[in-house]
Design a protein around this motif. Structure first.
Motif, PDB file in Angstrom:
ATOM      1  N   MET A   1       0.841  -1.211   0.000  1.00  0.00           N
ATOM      2  CA  MET A   1       0.000   0.000   0.000  1.00  0.00           C
ATOM      3  C   MET A   1       0.873   1.258   0.000  1.00  0.00           C
ATOM      4  SD  MET A   1      -2.961   1.320  -0.038  1.00  0.00           S
ATOM      5  CE  MET A   1      -3.755   2.869   0.338  1.00  0.00           C
ATOM      6  N   GLU A   2       1.915   1.278   0.837  1.00  0.00           N
ATOM      7  CA  GLU A   2       2.782   2.445   0.902  1.00  0.00           C
ATOM      8  C   GLU A   2       3.491   2.683  -0.428  1.00  0.00           C
ATOM      9  OE1 GLU A   2       2.980   4.721   3.261  1.00  0.00           O
ATOM     10  OE2 GLU A   2       1.365   3.628   4.228  1.00  0.00           O
ATOM     11  N   LYS A   5       1.039   4.256  -2.856  1.00  0.00           N
ATOM     12  CA  LYS A   5       0.850   5.677  -2.567  1.00  0.00           C
ATOM     13  C   LYS A   5       1.994   6.495  -3.150  1.00  0.00           C
ATOM     14  CE  LYS A   5      -1.634   5.146   1.836  1.00  0.00           C
ATOM     15  NZ  LYS A   5      -1.550   5.371   3.290  1.00  0.00           N
ATOM     16  N   ILE A 134      -4.913   9.875  -1.987  1.00  0.00           N
ATOM     17  CA  ILE A 134      -4.545   8.683  -1.223  1.00  0.00           C
ATOM     18  C   ILE A 134      -5.754   8.124  -0.476  1.00  0.00           C
ATOM     19  CG2 ILE A 134      -3.184   7.912   0.768  1.00  0.00           C
ATOM     20  CD1 ILE A 134      -0.970   9.827  -0.256  1.00  0.00           C
ATOM     21  N   CYS A 135      -6.618   9.001   0.007  1.00  0.00           N
ATOM     22  CA  CYS A 135      -7.856   8.568   0.644  1.00  0.00           C
ATOM     23  C   CYS A 135      -8.714   7.790  -0.351  1.00  0.00           C
ATOM     24  CB  CYS A 135      -8.626   9.767   1.194  1.00  0.00           C
ATOM     25  SG  CYS A 135     -10.167   9.343   2.028  1.00  0.00           S
ATOM     26  N   GLU A 138      -7.288   4.332  -0.626  1.00  0.00           N
ATOM     27  CA  GLU A 138      -7.638   3.516   0.528  1.00  0.00           C
ATOM     28  C   GLU A 138      -9.102   3.078   0.474  1.00  0.00           C
ATOM     29  OE1 GLU A 138      -6.495   6.197   3.596  1.00  0.00           O
ATOM     30  OE2 GLU A 138      -4.425   5.439   3.684  1.00  0.00           O
ATOM     31  N   ASN A 139      -9.980   3.976   0.052  1.00  0.00           N
ATOM     32  CA  ASN A 139     -11.400   3.619  -0.079  1.00  0.00           C
ATOM     33  C   ASN A 139     -11.593   2.532  -1.122  1.00  0.00           C
ATOM     34  OD1 ASN A 139     -12.169   5.470   1.866  1.00  0.00           O
ATOM     35  ND2 ASN A 139     -12.629   7.089   0.384  1.00  0.00           N
ATOM     36  N   LEU A 141      -9.346   0.273  -2.078  1.00  0.00           N
ATOM     37  CA  LEU A 141      -8.845  -0.994  -1.560  1.00  0.00           C
ATOM     38  C   LEU A 141      -9.809  -1.591  -0.536  1.00  0.00           C
ATOM     39  CD1 LEU A 141      -5.050  -0.168  -1.186  1.00  0.00           C
ATOM     40  CD2 LEU A 141      -6.103  -1.696  -2.854  1.00  0.00           C
ATOM     41  N   ASN A 142     -10.431  -0.735   0.272  1.00  0.00           N
ATOM     42  CA  ASN A 142     -11.440  -1.220   1.226  1.00  0.00           C
ATOM     43  C   ASN A 142     -12.641  -1.787   0.487  1.00  0.00           C
ATOM     44  OD1 ASN A 142      -9.922  -0.476   3.457  1.00  0.00           O
ATOM     45  ND2 ASN A 142     -10.869   1.537   3.634  1.00  0.00           N
ATOM     46  N   GLU A 265      -0.585  -4.068  -6.391  1.00  0.00           N
ATOM     47  CA  GLU A 265      -0.237  -4.104  -4.974  1.00  0.00           C
ATOM     48  C   GLU A 265       0.452  -5.404  -4.599  1.00  0.00           C
ATOM     49  OE1 GLU A 265      -1.038  -1.934  -1.961  1.00  0.00           O
ATOM     50  OE2 GLU A 265      -0.578  -0.700  -3.689  1.00  0.00           O
TER      51      GLU A 265
END
Length: 300
Positions: A1-2, A5, A134-135, A138-139, A141-142, A265
């Motif tokens: 994930m990092e 980003k 980035i948010c 993350e959304n 990936l969630n 990823e």
């Protein structure tokens, strides 16, 4: 994930730092080590803009900055520096964003325009934008975790009966042709029949009304020859990422982007073969228009 980003931030920074140079999808995707196909899809979902639209917008915004603070620089020098070929194109594009011509904008630009821009930058405007992107990652990936069951597996060779469609609007008529043929051959209805869409073009490089998609049916035996519009096609045996989900037609774009994101990823690489969808149920038979679909990416 990092790591992901870092790549997205790197791409945006590269674009913003090189607006005066030629910026193609291929060039930017190469900077962040993604294929153009993957990068185009992911960039659009995360930023809400196609990459070329983003580049044009940023160039127009930079031209507005130059118009306000570089009063001695001619309009021609500004638009040529930022990659616009002529005044007409620059003028039309600028008015689309600011509602006035570049000349009108220059006359009305506030004297403190420069200081305002510097203040916004010092206050972390750019960092805020990156955090927003980035948010979004993350959304996404969630969403993938909540809606997808993902596995990596080997598929045997698959023999298909296929009908070609040119343009997304012609996919359903192509399936209708295929179904009529299958009924005549007593191949439908039958237990556990699988319908498949194989994507032979990318929506990035091909307009939606020209993209080539094959409407297919999985066969137990290879079709020996073409019969009318129906022709034999083979998906070669190999390793695939399979993302399974119950979705509506409106979810397909997000499903593909999510699966490509998951692939990157997890350090997999797509091989030179065509991605495809396997349909296990019919959305027309579901009260909410949902269906069970396997989204399949061929990998090395």
């Amino acid at each position: 994930m990092e790591e992901y980003k870092k790549r997205i931030v790197k791409a945006i920074q590269y674009i913003d730092d090189n607006l005066e140079t030629e910026l193609s999808l291929e060039k930017v995707s190469n900077i962040v080590a993604y294929s153009p196909f993957h990068f185009h899809r992911i960039f659009k979902l995360i930023t809400g803009e196609a990459i070329q639209s983003y580049i044009i917008r940023k160039r127009i915004e930079k031209s507005a900055f130059y118009l306000a603070v570089k009063k001695n620089v001619t309009l021609k020098d500004i638009y040529l520096e930022l990659g616009f070929s002529n005044h007409s194109t620059f003028n039309k594009t600028f008015k689309k964003y600011y509602g006035k011509s570049p000349s009108e904008f220059r006359k009305s630009a506030p004297e403190k325009f420069h200081k305002i821009q510097l203040k916004q930058s010092k206050n972390g405007q750019i960092d805020t934008v990156f955090r927003q992107y980035i948010c979004n990652i993350e959304n996404l990936l969630n969403w993938t975790t909540m809606n997808f069951k993902i596995k990596v597996t080997d598929f045997p060779e698959m023999n298909l009966a296929s009908v070609m469609s040119l343009g997304i609007a012609n996919v359903e008529p192509s399936f209708n042709v295929l179904m009529d043929w299958a009924k005549e051959k007593k191949l439908f209805p039958r237990e556990n029949v699988k319908m498949i869409s194989v994507y032979h073009d990318s929506f990035k490089v091909t307009p939606p009304d020209k993209v080539r998609i094959h409407a297919c049916m999985l066969l137990n035996e290879k079709l020996k020859q073409q019969e009318g519009q129906v022709f034999p096609e083979t998906i070669e045996a190999g390793k695939f990422i399979i993302g399974s989900a119950e979705v509506t037609l409106n979810d397909f774009e997000q499903c593909w982007v999510s699966l490509f994101l998951w692939m990157n990823e997890n350090n997999y690489f797509m091989r030179k073969a065509f991605p495809f969808e396997i349909y296990h149920t019919n959305f027309k038979e579901h009260p909410e228009g949902k269906m069970f679909v396997d989204f399949c990416i061929p990998i090395n």
